[in-house]
Design an enzyme around this catalytic site. Sequence first.
Site, mmCIF file in Angstrom:
data_model
loop_
_atom_site.group_PDB
_atom_site.id
_atom_site.type_symbol
_atom_site.label_atom_id
_atom_site.label_comp_id
_atom_site.label_asym_id
_atom_site.label_seq_id
_atom_site.Cartn_x
_atom_site.Cartn_y
_atom_site.Cartn_z
ATOM 1 N N LEU A 92 -17.083 -41.670 8.071
ATOM 2 C CA LEU A 92 -17.735 -42.010 6.802
ATOM 3 C C LEU A 92 -19.149 -42.527 7.022
ATOM 4 O O LEU A 92 -19.491 -42.960 8.120
ATOM 5 C CB LEU A 92 -16.872 -43.046 6.077
ATOM 6 C CG LEU A 92 -15.431 -42.540 5.818
ATOM 7 C CD1 LEU A 92 -14.469 -43.697 5.654
ATOM 8 C CD2 LEU A 92 -15.393 -41.606 4.624
ATOM 9 N N ASN A 97 -18.261 -47.597 2.479
ATOM 10 C CA ASN A 97 -17.339 -46.471 2.362
ATOM 11 C C ASN A 97 -16.067 -46.727 3.146
ATOM 12 O O ASN A 97 -14.969 -46.414 2.696
ATOM 13 C CB ASN A 97 -17.990 -45.185 2.885
ATOM 14 C CG ASN A 97 -19.317 -44.894 2.219
ATOM 15 O OD1 ASN A 97 -20.361 -45.024 2.835
ATOM 16 N ND2 ASN A 97 -19.283 -44.540 0.946
ATOM 17 N N THR A 123 -20.006 -45.011 12.124
ATOM 18 C CA THR A 123 -20.809 -46.035 12.797
ATOM 19 C C THR A 123 -21.070 -47.139 11.790
ATOM 20 O O THR A 123 -21.794 -46.946 10.812
ATOM 21 C CB THR A 123 -22.135 -45.453 13.308
ATOM 22 O OG1 THR A 123 -21.846 -44.476 14.298
ATOM 23 C CG2 THR A 123 -23.005 -46.536 13.917
ATOM 24 N N LYS A 198 -21.859 -48.337 20.800
ATOM 25 C CA LYS A 198 -22.687 -47.354 20.096
ATOM 26 C C LYS A 198 -24.010 -47.966 19.647
ATOM 27 O O LYS A 198 -25.089 -47.388 19.845
ATOM 28 C CB LYS A 198 -21.913 -46.851 18.867
ATOM 29 C CG LYS A 198 -22.702 -46.030 17.852
ATOM 30 C CD LYS A 198 -22.948 -44.611 18.324
ATOM 31 C CE LYS A 198 -23.855 -43.839 17.358
ATOM 32 N NZ LYS A 198 -23.177 -43.421 16.137
ATOM 33 N N LYS A 273 -30.879 -46.623 10.160
ATOM 34 C CA LYS A 273 -29.587 -47.208 9.764
ATOM 35 C C LYS A 273 -28.915 -47.894 10.972
ATOM 36 O O LYS A 273 -28.464 -49.039 10.875
ATOM 37 C CB LYS A 273 -28.656 -46.123 9.219
ATOM 38 C CG LYS A 273 -27.255 -46.639 8.866
ATOM 39 C CD LYS A 273 -26.181 -45.562 8.983
ATOM 40 C CE LYS A 273 -24.805 -46.188 9.206
ATOM 41 N NZ LYS A 273 -23.790 -45.205 9.634
#
Lengths: 326, 326, 326, 326
Positions: A92, A97, A123, A198, A273
């Site tokens: 997502l 979300n 992520t 990540k 982001k």
Amino acid sequence: MSIIWITCLNIDTFGHCFVVSSRSMASKTQVGFIGLGNMGNPMAKNLLKHGYPVIATDVFPESCKEVQELGAQIVDNPADVADKADRIITMLPSSPNVIDVYTGPNGILKKVKKGSLLIDSSTIDPNVSKEMAAAAEKMGAVFMDAPVSGGVGAASSGKLTFMVGGAEEEFTAAKELLSCMGVNVVYCGQVGTGQAAKICNNMLLAIGMIGTSETMNLGIRLGLDPKLLAKILNMSSGRCWSSDTYNPVPGVMEGVPSGNNYQGGFGTQLMAKDLGLAQNTATNTKTPAPLGSLAHQIYRMMCARGYANKDFSSVFQFLREEEGQQ
Amino acid sequence: MSIIWITCLNIDTFGHCFVVSSRSMASKTQVGFIGLGNMGNPMAKNLLKHGYPVIATDVFPESCKEVQELGAQIVDNPADVADKADRIITMLPSSPNVIDVYTGPNGILKKVKKGSLLIDSSTIDPNVSKEMAAAAEKMGAVFMDAPVSGGVGAASSGKLTFMVGGAEEEFTAAKELLSCMGVNVVYCGQVGTGQAAKICNNMLLAIGMIGTSETMNLGIRLGLDPKLLAKILNMSSGRCWSSDTYNPVPGVMEGVPSGNNYQGGFGTQLMAKDLGLAQNTATNTKTPAPLGSLAHQIYRMMCARGYANKDFSSVFQFLREEEGQQ
Amino acid sequence: MSIIWITCLNIDTFGHCFVVSSRSMASKTQVGFIGLGNMGNPMAKNLLKHGYPVIATDVFPESCKEVQELGAQIVDNPADVADKADRIITMLPSSPNVIDVYTGPNGILKKVKKGSLLIDSSTIDPNVSKEMAAAAEKMGAVFMDAPVSGGVGAASSGKLTFMVGGAEEEFTAAKELLSCMGVNVVYCGQVGTGQAAKICNNMLLAIGMIGTSETMNLGIRLGLDPKLLAKILNMSSGRCWSSDTYNPVPGVMEGVPSGNNYQGGFGTQLMAKDLGLAQNTATNTKTPAPLGSLAHQIYRMMCARGYANKDFSSVFQFLREEEGQQ
Amino acid sequence: MSIIWITCLNIDTFGHCFVVSSRSMASKTQVGFIGLGNMGNPMAKNLLKHGYPVIATDVFPESCKEVQELGAQIVDNPADVADKADRIITMLPSSPNVIDVYTGPNGILKKVKKGSLLIDSSTIDPNVSKEMAAAAEKMGAVFMDAPVSGGVGAASSGKLTFMVGGAEEEFTAAKELLSCMGVNVVYCGQVGTGQAAKICNNMLLAIGMIGTSETMNLGIRLGLDPKLLAKILNMSSGRCWSSDTYNPVPGVMEGVPSGNNYQGGFGTQLMAKDLGLAQNTATNTKTPAPLGSLAHQIYRMMCARGYANKDFSSVFQFLREEEGQQ
């Protein structure tokens, strides 16, 4: 579609009683997949290719067509996925979300089966992963975070890297599925550490890319040939992935976005982001991250100046002087 | 004493008439060496080891003792070196020293022979290199800049990298000498580009080191094991020399300064000096270098806070929280 | 045009013998003026208005027309100015111009009279001011740096501020002339401190302007009315010149460039130049200046993105999101 | 005990029916106060001084002693406060505390009376303010955010500034109480804008303070007297609150923390917290804030280096060179 119940009951060192594998690992039973966007779509296809029956859903019904044609069963919402599959993968766009898909009115946790394995490849903020894991645990399910490295191309060719956080004893089960979609599946530690890995990687990536862009630009201004400069850096201590594998200067390398007017690749907006997540986790843990923070600001400024959809290596172009200006 | 071979007279494409090799390349005639500090000393020794007679000088007479004992002839000042040798290497701390050694009252150019080859291995402002080249040219001599990459260890073992700027037709002559002291001798372009390459590499190195330090620190705070995080970064796009070869986190790698309380290696103060050069050249060429500039500021703050003589990877320690603080 | 020689001979506390005022201060004798650009032109006119005979020159002869029509005598070069006037004011774009006008082949120092007063109002590196002062002293002349605050408007209306560095006993003589062109003439200390004060002010100004722009932008995004936010900041500890006198947000104040599409005012390119001087002096004195340095980078990026000729308050616009982007 | 005046029943433009003033404004009925720390304690005392009966609580019972001795009634938890008072002020360290005090198991909203006025003077994320307002609205209560500017001294002397966000028709009621504790009570707009104004002010304050510190340090290095430099800045465009009211250089001003070894004032750690909020809101709204972000990083590094409890103007000291270092 026989469901094999291996009913081993374990007691962990803290005295909790839990079921490790009430779900099938011996045969290819249904796998749920929620979120069929640019990344989720090819990922779900790879599950189908590997022979897994897929139960899928997406807020945009048209996103489901392709996998439906390939044999996936489409249902209305995440709760319905959870009703039919005890292994579910979610992919997502962002934290809200994920919260909605797991804990919303039609969320997974409304109908999740005890012992289900829930793998989130989005992520997002590691704290949200931890909250989802706690909420899943209350329902007797297991949540793991498994964000990916690699873009749409790697998703299509099944060559993603997964960084996985969660209970170590569930890693084998997660790896079985993730291996259909990726070549590296790395166990990182407790829930949230997949996200942490990540985020850390992408923060350092952004720093390296801007640093490489500044450096190449400065060297060119000082009279160096860009190919030669790249070669020198790559044999020296300035070497990094952005200099030797994804050089941002047009003409230095082939097959990278800088050679294609910064089309394709990993968008500036997506990098912004991820840097926002890095920024938030750094702030929340009171960790100084001066270069990561400035990298975030630079990608944010680029979004404000028309670079949102260009590859993140376009920072080289952003820093160059416009013609007729100084 | 030197045997002068005038082998050919050339006329270049611009019509200038110049002598390419009025100096010896066929036999090991005397080589001048000026600046016998931590780096210059082992470099001069390597010239002696390769059988070159060395004529040396230094502002500190005691610095000359070691090479004198090994057979070097010591003279009073740079002018006297130039009087006896037509190939001279200089290795000095900063721009003002270079200006003085070349153009000062007892400088090389006072007694330089026509056709001499002057190689400056100091790390200085490329503009100063250009000025020295112009001054040397007026006297009929050739100046090349050839700063090094690699520290005292590499200087001792003859494993330096030289980045060379200057007339391409002189590169072979320069390489003959530099190869005695280094394993890589790279031609970079016109005068000053050797400095440019050095400065660019070190700017990107500093960015990568601070970036790696921030990232490792953030990951550790988020619950990742440092060795595992380093491994993940090094197989991903966050990879850089500072993460895979010189990791700043104690315990992640062996044989690097982070494992030895940041002793040895490349001092913070020296990195701050190189970043100052990068800053100045960026300012003078109106080139934006946001991360390079911030890296400079961080190393400058570290110098102000007691880190001047620690290895530059100690930025990891600088960014960590002190005990009992938040 | 009687030249009055007041031949007092002084011996200062360090035993140096020097002539304080071999030049006229009692009557309005000729004043030299070199550099008749946007700033120099109205400054020279104000000297004429105050009854001083002006001897002027400029590299662009057409720049001299206006003052010539008002009665100034135009000569060929700075040396000729120095031949005729023992008080000279220079107003030039940058350090190299100053070096050339003072020490070049036709420079002031070629024909300067002993005891002359040389006042440089250019904004340049303080080190260059010191070099010029040393060179002037060798010729028996006195050099002072006196950069200005205030733009073309203040130059025309004689309302500049001068920040003056140099021998304190010469300040009165300098002030006599500078008062014709400005309302504040501030003595700052030894040679170079006028430049230092100018550079420091503009560095803090740039920081305040970018900071105000970020803050106003953030507040607007958070739902605050810009006028109300400016009012709150201005009655609180966030207050600064950029928030209360030169607000960068269109509509908040009248009579400032933000209300006129950032036309007029102080150009981004000029601010970038001054920040470059600040950067260089900070680097050369090993002074950390993290925000000043980042401000420099931001104005440099703006120059690269088409903002070179807009007022420096346009950084607000630079940081805003473009329509249709995020 | 409270006299309830239901004076009017309104229907707003969206058709919601709500009671504006079911609570007393005509007489001094009980006021609840939750959070009796360094700030809350003197604030509650000022309410008592103005004749308001106070019902108070704090997680640390000992914090309640002083106000109890002055006549305040102490209860066990926020719910009990809400049971007895229909006007409540909260003053808490951070967002999680606010969430707990309002919505926790013993939170205000468990027993809040319809029409109650809940004023939160904590400095927290504006999004949390909005969430609390929505939760309060569900219970028929009104929530306003009213963070303060001014430290413990201003709290003691009743000279705080309040920045108030929330329904405009409730502002008069809020102002009645807040005026007992402050001299400025500013209405900022919808819920969350009080926080926004506070965060914006403090971000610009931090930028101004670091900028002033860098600038003063650079000027001193360039030979300027600090008092003279401050004077020049304060009459020029570099002027800001940190230069003219709270100068960070020891000796320039009296009565500020820089003159008292940076004791007292506004702690670096508190500034870092506020900058963290600014950082998060900027990230969440995708607003570039390059200087604000770097200011955050610098205060974060200072916390890691032992400056957590010094006044935030100690950044001047942090940037200065240590003795014996360069």
